[in-house]
Design a protein around this motif. Structure first.
Motif, mmCIF file in Angstrom:
data_model
loop_
_atom_site.group_PDB
_atom_site.id
_atom_site.type_symbol
_atom_site.label_atom_id
_atom_site.label_comp_id
_atom_site.label_asym_id
_atom_site.label_seq_id
_atom_site.Cartn_x
_atom_site.Cartn_y
_atom_site.Cartn_z
ATOM 1 N N LYS A 100 42.106 -32.979 64.164
ATOM 2 C CA LYS A 100 43.209 -32.076 64.489
ATOM 3 C C LYS A 100 42.750 -30.891 65.340
ATOM 4 O O LYS A 100 41.768 -30.231 65.029
ATOM 5 C CB LYS A 100 43.837 -31.560 63.193
ATOM 6 N N GLY A 101 43.463 -30.667 66.439
ATOM 7 C CA GLY A 101 43.136 -29.528 67.292
ATOM 8 C C GLY A 101 41.935 -29.738 68.197
ATOM 9 O O GLY A 101 41.524 -28.831 68.904
ATOM 10 N N LYS A 102 41.356 -30.954 68.185
ATOM 11 C CA LYS A 102 40.188 -31.202 69.032
ATOM 12 C C LYS A 102 40.528 -32.164 70.171
ATOM 13 O O LYS A 102 40.972 -33.280 69.924
ATOM 14 C CB LYS A 102 39.047 -31.796 68.206
ATOM 15 N N TYR A 134 42.484 -36.817 66.772
ATOM 16 C CA TYR A 134 42.023 -36.084 67.952
ATOM 17 C C TYR A 134 43.085 -36.180 69.053
ATOM 18 O O TYR A 134 43.976 -37.022 68.989
ATOM 19 C CB TYR A 134 40.716 -36.679 68.506
ATOM 20 N N THR A 135 42.943 -35.324 70.055
ATOM 21 C CA THR A 135 43.790 -35.446 71.234
ATOM 22 C C THR A 135 42.922 -36.013 72.353
ATOM 23 O O THR A 135 42.146 -35.273 72.964
ATOM 24 C CB THR A 135 44.330 -34.060 71.659
ATOM 25 N N PRO A 136 42.988 -37.327 72.591
ATOM 26 C CA PRO A 136 42.145 -37.872 73.648
ATOM 27 C C PRO A 136 42.792 -37.693 75.025
ATOM 28 O O PRO A 136 44.012 -37.690 75.137
ATOM 29 C CB PRO A 136 42.066 -39.365 73.294
ATOM 30 N N VAL A 137 41.962 -37.513 76.042
ATOM 31 C CA VAL A 137 42.446 -37.498 77.420
ATOM 32 C C VAL A 137 41.704 -38.626 78.134
ATOM 33 O O VAL A 137 40.484 -38.557 78.298
ATOM 34 C CB VAL A 137 42.141 -36.154 78.120
ATOM 35 N N GLY A 138 42.421 -39.667 78.496
ATOM 36 C CA GLY A 138 41.800 -40.813 79.171
ATOM 37 C C GLY A 138 41.708 -40.529 80.664
ATOM 38 O O GLY A 138 42.719 -40.261 81.312
ATOM 39 N N ILE A 139 40.509 -40.562 81.188
ATOM 40 C CA ILE A 139 40.325 -40.215 82.606
ATOM 41 C C ILE A 139 39.736 -41.383 83.388
ATOM 42 O O ILE A 139 38.696 -41.936 83.028
ATOM 43 C CB ILE A 139 39.387 -38.999 82.761
ATOM 44 N N ASN A 140 40.417 -41.760 84.461
ATOM 45 C CA ASN A 140 39.888 -42.770 85.367
ATOM 46 C C ASN A 140 39.311 -42.018 86.573
ATOM 47 O O ASN A 140 40.050 -41.610 87.475
ATOM 48 C CB ASN A 140 41.007 -43.727 85.776
ATOM 49 N N ARG A 193 36.996 -30.176 83.885
ATOM 50 C CA ARG A 193 37.517 -30.695 82.614
ATOM 51 C C ARG A 193 37.414 -29.646 81.511
ATOM 52 O O ARG A 193 38.314 -29.502 80.691
ATOM 53 C CB ARG A 193 36.753 -31.965 82.206
ATOM 54 N N LYS A 194 36.320 -28.924 81.491
ATOM 55 C CA LYS A 194 36.174 -27.885 80.463
ATOM 56 C C LYS A 194 37.264 -26.831 80.651
ATOM 57 O O LYS A 194 37.934 -26.438 79.696
ATOM 58 C CB LYS A 194 34.775 -27.250 80.547
ATOM 59 N N ASN A 195 37.467 -26.413 81.907
ATOM 60 C CA ASN A 195 38.485 -25.382 82.160
ATOM 61 C C ASN A 195 39.893 -25.878 81.879
ATOM 62 O O ASN A 195 40.738 -25.141 81.413
ATOM 63 C CB ASN A 195 38.411 -24.917 83.619
ATOM 64 N N THR A 196 40.132 -27.139 82.191
ATOM 65 C CA THR A 196 41.498 -27.668 82.059
ATOM 66 C C THR A 196 41.826 -28.063 80.627
ATOM 67 O O THR A 196 42.919 -27.815 80.148
ATOM 68 C CB THR A 196 41.664 -28.895 82.981
ATOM 69 N N TYR A 197 40.886 -28.723 79.956
ATOM 70 C CA TYR A 197 41.217 -29.297 78.642
ATOM 71 C C TYR A 197 40.519 -28.592 77.487
ATOM 72 O O TYR A 197 40.809 -28.873 76.340
ATOM 73 C CB TYR A 197 40.825 -30.786 78.613
ATOM 74 N N ASP A 198 39.578 -27.733 77.798
ATOM 75 C CA ASP A 198 38.754 -27.090 76.769
ATOM 76 C C ASP A 198 38.295 -28.121 75.731
ATOM 77 O O ASP A 198 38.544 -27.969 74.529
ATOM 78 C CB ASP A 198 39.518 -25.945 76.097
ATOM 79 N N PHE A 199 37.655 -29.149 76.234
ATOM 80 C CA PHE A 199 37.297 -30.270 75.349
ATOM 81 C C PHE A 199 36.319 -29.894 74.247
ATOM 82 O O PHE A 199 35.513 -28.977 74.392
ATOM 83 C CB PHE A 199 36.746 -31.451 76.162
ATOM 84 N N GLU A 206 27.053 -23.454 77.833
ATOM 85 C CA GLU A 206 26.620 -23.822 76.472
ATOM 86 C C GLU A 206 27.286 -25.128 76.042
ATOM 87 O O GLU A 206 26.772 -25.847 75.201
ATOM 88 C CB GLU A 206 26.837 -22.681 75.477
ATOM 89 N N TRP A 207 28.425 -25.456 76.632
ATOM 90 C CA TRP A 207 29.134 -26.684 76.259
ATOM 91 C C TRP A 207 28.490 -27.939 76.835
ATOM 92 O O TRP A 207 28.966 -29.046 76.550
ATOM 93 C CB TRP A 207 30.609 -26.598 76.654
ATOM 94 N N ALA A 208 27.421 -27.801 77.600
ATOM 95 C CA ALA A 208 26.761 -28.999 78.146
ATOM 96 C C ALA A 208 26.332 -29.927 77.008
ATOM 97 O O ALA A 208 26.253 -31.136 77.169
ATOM 98 C CB ALA A 208 25.565 -28.600 79.000
ATOM 99 N N LYS A 209 26.100 -29.351 75.825
ATOM 100 C CA LYS A 209 25.694 -30.159 74.656
ATOM 101 C C LYS A 209 26.840 -31.069 74.179
ATOM 102 O O LYS A 209 26.609 -31.994 73.418
ATOM 103 C CB LYS A 209 25.256 -29.239 73.519
ATOM 104 N N ASP A 210 28.046 -30.800 74.629
ATOM 105 C CA ASP A 210 29.188 -31.612 74.196
ATOM 106 C C ASP A 210 29.478 -32.776 75.145
ATOM 107 O O ASP A 210 30.466 -33.494 74.975
ATOM 108 C CB ASP A 210 30.440 -30.728 74.070
ATOM 109 N N LEU A 211 28.645 -32.925 76.160
ATOM 110 C CA LEU A 211 28.813 -34.057 77.077
ATOM 111 C C LEU A 211 28.021 -35.236 76.525
ATOM 112 O O LEU A 211 26.869 -35.081 76.164
ATOM 113 C CB LEU A 211 28.278 -33.686 78.466
ATOM 114 N N VAL A 212 28.662 -36.386 76.439
ATOM 115 C CA VAL A 212 27.990 -37.545 75.841
ATOM 116 C C VAL A 212 28.061 -38.750 76.781
ATOM 117 O O VAL A 212 29.164 -39.139 77.200
ATOM 118 C CB VAL A 212 28.673 -37.947 74.504
ATOM 119 N N HIS A 213 26.918 -39.294 77.100
ATOM 120 C CA HIS A 213 26.927 -40.535 77.858
ATOM 121 C C HIS A 213 26.975 -41.692 76.860
ATOM 122 O O HIS A 213 26.003 -41.942 76.142
ATOM 123 C CB HIS A 213 25.673 -40.627 78.740
ATOM 124 N N VAL A 214 28.092 -42.381 76.792
ATOM 125 C CA VAL A 214 28.233 -43.537 75.908
ATOM 126 C C VAL A 214 27.801 -44.762 76.722
ATOM 127 O O VAL A 214 28.590 -45.348 77.463
ATOM 128 C CB VAL A 214 29.690 -43.680 75.410
#
Ligand code: ARG
Length: 561
Positions: free
Chosen positions: A110-112, A150-156, A317-323, A351-359
């Motif tokens: 919720k809220g993420k 969660y609130t997913p944002v699917g990006i192509n 993406r960080k500025n737009t979605y505050d992921f 500091e949010w670079a830690k929230d980027l994940v290469h799956v």
């Protein structure tokens, strides 16, 4: 109800906290021993006692009047707990049958907001079997995040920028015909591209021409931009058909060219922070200290690169979605690329670079030989899906000739086989796609699961759904099924945490196998009323859970098969 939590809260073991006990509780190898087991070996050191004695103490300290636990035993350094089976069954069925299509869902997210970059096709390039994994993995992660609140944002992140578009314009102007391209779509465009390369090998001036056309796109020359937009439209129309078939959805189509005007501020910031250095005319960020080659930001001719766009995209993406997290579902071949630009963002002080994940995930190849894009030996994803649908139709027709709506059902089965085939293994493994394997009705496949659903549907059609059920003795086959059903929510949580949709696929096969064992061993429709009702409830709960599992993977379930 979380039985493990309940037991952990009741156990007294020295100084250990409930959380520590919870994480130590394991599943014994078979249910005859117990439903949960606490190994005491690790405790021996701090408690200065033999594990067997510790186990005895923990056993004696456990509340004897706990209505949920029917037996506690200490065996070889383990404390084994048996849950009251009737209680467990009642709890689980009650929950599945009330929550229904929401069973397994939660609001943990919720809220993420979680950005998920997946599929990310390249304009005018073939959409081939190599794009299968990113598309279905990303889509499953999207659905899973949504299901868990969660609130997913699917990006192509479209590959819509680069010199190849100059080549395409050049080729089109030389050899292309509007009607042919309109009719042939992506394949016709690709044929032009292949021809360009063949001809350019003989005549290098073609490459100059292509560069000039690319420059024209950049300078917003009307004709060139219009052609490029047309190529883009044709591509999106073609891949759109595949996305529809695969139940794949995107919220944003902001591709590489979207960042054309968003890179200068990034370059300025890199400069201000003293991160940009000159090297052989190019501008780079030196990453030697981190054991990586430099990240090239601007080429010597001033052109930006793939990484430059990705840095700009991450900031956007960080500025737009505050992921909360931003996932990139991209093959492991690009490991270095992601490590590099994640590092650059970190060095920029994000500091949010830690929230980027290469799956990252492995490669898919076809059983009948690998493919090569360069030589034009491409296996189009569309063809693979079509072939699976055709094969599914043949199998269904043979098994059940009088079945109505065969075409529709074959589509659901065929598409499911493609998706499930790509999702069944741990994502990092390379896989070989085999039509016979993914369409094996007795294998670890979606059609096996779908077939089990059809079986459950037919049981319910004959027996009706049980409104009320009382539970007496629970047979082992029934109990295995109950346990498996109760593990669905935890399986989803685990799948999300590790970004492994294969956990859901495996879970579905396990559940189907347990249902089939139960179905063959225990009579349902001819059982006595009390048992009949309980077994119908088990059947319905299984159907609901299997449907939920498959739908998270983007796979439908036909009523009949
Ligand atoms: N279009 C790229 C390719 O086909 C994948 C893009 C992945 N996403 C990203 N943000 N780099 O290789």
């Amino acid at each position: 109800m979380d039985f493990k939590r309940h037991i952990a809260a009741n156990i007294k073991a020295g100084e250990l906290s409930e959380e520590e006990i919870y994480s130590m509780l394991a599943l014994p190898p078979n249910t005859e021993m117990g439903d949960f087991a606490l190994p005491c070996f690790k405790l021996a050191k701090t408690m200065r006692k033999a594990p067997a004695l510790i186990a005895e103490d923990i056993k004696s300290a456990y509340p004897a009047d706990d209505p949920l636990v029917s037996e506690v035993s200490a065996v070889n350094g383990y404390v084994n707990f048996k849950i009251d089976r009737a209680f467990w069954a009642k709890e689980t069925l009650g929950r599945v049958l009330t929550e229904r299509e929401k069973y397994g869902a939660s609001d943990e997210g919720k809220g993420k907001t979680v950005c998920i970059d997946y599929s990310s096709v390249n304009i005018a390039k073939p959409f081939h079997i190599g794009h299968l994994s990113t598309t279905v993995l990303g889509s499953a992660l999207y659905k899973l995040h949504k299901f868990l609140g969660y609130t997913p944002v699917g990006i192509n992140h479209l590959g819509d920028y680069g010199t190849q578009f100059g080549k395409l314009i050049s080729a089109y102007k030389r050899w292309g015909k509007k009607e042919d391209i309109e009719k042939g779509g992506l394949r016709a465009l690709n044929a032009l591209y292949v021809r360009f390369h063949e001809e350019a090998e003989k005549d290098d001036s073609l490459n100059d021409e292509a560069r000039a056309f690319f420059k024209k796109i950049e300078d917003k020359d009307e004709e060139s931009v219009a052609l490029f937009e047309w190529f883009k439209e044709l591509t999106l129309k073609d891949v759109g058909k595949i996305y529809d078939l695969l139940n794949v959805h995107f919220d944003s189509w902001a591709g590489e060219s979207f960042y054309n005007d968003k890179m200068q501020p990034v370059i300025d910031e890199l400069n201000e922070k003293g991160l940009l250095v000159e090297s052989e005319g190019a501008k780079i960020v030196d990453l030697e200290k981190y054991g990586m080659p430099p990240c090239i930001i601007l080429r010597s001719d001033g052109a930006s690169l793939y990484a430059t766009r990705d840095i700009a995209a991450a900031i956007y993406r960080k500025n737009t979605y505050d992921f909360y997290k931003c996932l990139y579902v991209v093959a492991y071949q690009q490991n270095l690329h992601f490590k590099q630009f994640f590092k650059v963002l970190e060095l920029m002080g994000k500091e949010w670079a830690k929230d980027l994940v290469h799956v990252a995930f492995g490669m898919v190849s076809l059983e009948d030989g690998s493919m090569s894009t360069r030589k034009g030996r491409v296996v189009y994803l569309e063809d693979v899906i079509q072939k699976c649908i055709e094969k599914a139709l043949a199998i269904i027709t043979e098994k059940n000739p009088s079945l109505e709506n065969k075409e529709e059902i074959a589509k659901t089965v065929g598409v499911g086989a493609v998706i499930f085939g790509a999702l069944y293994n741990n994502k990092i493994k390379d896989i070989t796609f085999s039509y016979d394997k993914v369409l094996n009705f007795e294998g670890e496949t979606s059609c096996y699961v779908q077939y089990t659903c059809a079986r459950a549907n037919s049981v319910l059609a004959k027996g009706g759904t049980a409104k009320d059920f009382a539970i007496g003795q629970v047979l082992p086959q029934e109990f295995e099924l109950v346990k498996q059903l109760s593990e669905f929510p935890a399986t989803l949580k685990d799948a999300l945490e590790k970004y492994e949709p294969c956990f859901i696929a495996r879970y579905a096969v396990d559940l189907a196998q347990k249902y089939n064992k139960f179905y063959f061993d225990c009579k349902i429709l001819n059982a006595e009323e009390k048992e009949r009702n309980f077994r119908l409830a088990l059947t319905e709960a299984t159907l609901i859970t299997l449907k939920n599992a498959l739908s998270l993977l983007g796979i439908g379930v036909p009523e009949k098969m």
